[in-house]
Design an enzyme around this catalytic site. Structure first.
Site, PDB file in Angstrom:
ATOM      1  N   GLU A  12       0.880  -1.223  -0.045  1.00  0.00           N
ATOM      2  CA  GLU A  12      -0.010  -0.022   0.035  1.00  0.00           C
ATOM      3  C   GLU A  12       0.764   1.216  -0.074  1.00  0.00           C
ATOM      4  OE1 GLU A  12      -3.921  -1.813   2.429  1.00  0.00           O
ATOM      5  OE2 GLU A  12      -2.228  -0.811   3.473  1.00  0.00           O
ATOM      6  N   ASP A 200     -11.981  -7.138  -2.186  1.00  0.00           N
ATOM      7  CA  ASP A 200     -12.766  -8.418  -2.036  1.00  0.00           C
ATOM      8  C   ASP A 200     -14.125  -7.928  -1.811  1.00  0.00           C
ATOM      9  OD1 ASP A 200     -13.114  -8.826   1.055  1.00  0.00           O
ATOM     10  OD2 ASP A 200     -10.977  -8.134   0.789  1.00  0.00           O
TER      11      ASP A 200
END
Length: 235
Positions: A12, A200
């Site tokens: 990230e 997700d």
């Protein structure tokens, strides 16, 4: 202006650090803070690690030791909204804990409510929200929403978990750091925003989806953060 940027995992923050110049690194309490220039803006980027305590520690260090003026939390999340698909964005209007409850102490306390606090949801800075949304929409038009981010120390991968968090918080997505970062920023009086790319669906498919889409979602979120940093240089 000096922007603190927090991501939980290396995936990230790696792209952000790779695009910085004039970099120096300082280690505080085991976390490495990379200070330099990103898109013309002074920034400090840190990988906090997964979970609320790790996130809160980094917020305090950014405020106390690096004197940041604004904080952005970038990363990935599971979708709680049927209209948010993998790769879409959530920009925090506010953030809340989905795993904090004192109902056994007092039934009047609802999920996320901290006794003695004047807020249940920690409100993001309106200007940062607008900038983050504009950056996300420019990257992928029509695929960003502004709403509540719910955080807890658990990976949500079952339908029952997901449904409870939706019922308790009304959040658009769930992850493991955003509310702690919001909490720390709020306590320090620092404007913040949480930016999440969906990796997700936060249900029984999460285990299958997550490894496949984690890197893609994190990279997209980093692009939004860079665009936002560039816009902040003009303010």
């Amino acid at each position: 202006m000096k922007l603190g940027i927090i991501g939980a995992m290396d995936v990230e923050v790696a792209t952000l650090k790779a695009n910085m110049t004039e970099k120096t690194e300082t280690t505080v309490a085991g976390s490495v803070y990379c200070e330099g220039i990103l898109e013309g803006l002074p920034v400090v980027v840190v990988q906090c690690g997964i979970g609320k305590v790790n996130a809160a520690l980094c917020v305090q260090a950014l405020c106390s030791q690096f004197a940041v003026t604004h904080i952005v939390n970038t990363g990935i999340a599971g979708s709680l909204d049927k209209d948010l698909d993998i790769g879409d964005f959530v920009i925090s209007r506010d953030a809340i804990y989905h795993d904090f409850t004192c109902a056994a102490l007092n039934p009047a306390y609802v999920t996320g409510q901290i006794p003695g606090f004047p807020v249940r949801n920690f409100p993001a800075d309106e200007n940062l929200v607008k900038l983050a949304y504009a950056a996300a929409d420019s990257l992928q038009a029509g695929h960003a929403k502004i709403g509540t981010v719910a955080s807890g120390d658990q990976f949500v991968g079952q339908k029952e978990q997901k449904e409870k968090i939706i019922a308790d918080t009304g959040a658009l997505c769930t992850e493991m750091e955003g509310a702690a970062i919001a909490h720390g920023a709020w306590k320090n009086g620092i404007p913040f925003v949480v930016i999440r790319a969906i990796s997700d669906k936060a249900d029984d498919s999460a285990e299958m989806d997550y490894p496949t889409f984690e890197a893609m979602a994190a990279e997209k979120c980093a692009l939004v953060t860079r665009a936002m940093a560039k816009a902040l240089t003009k303010m």
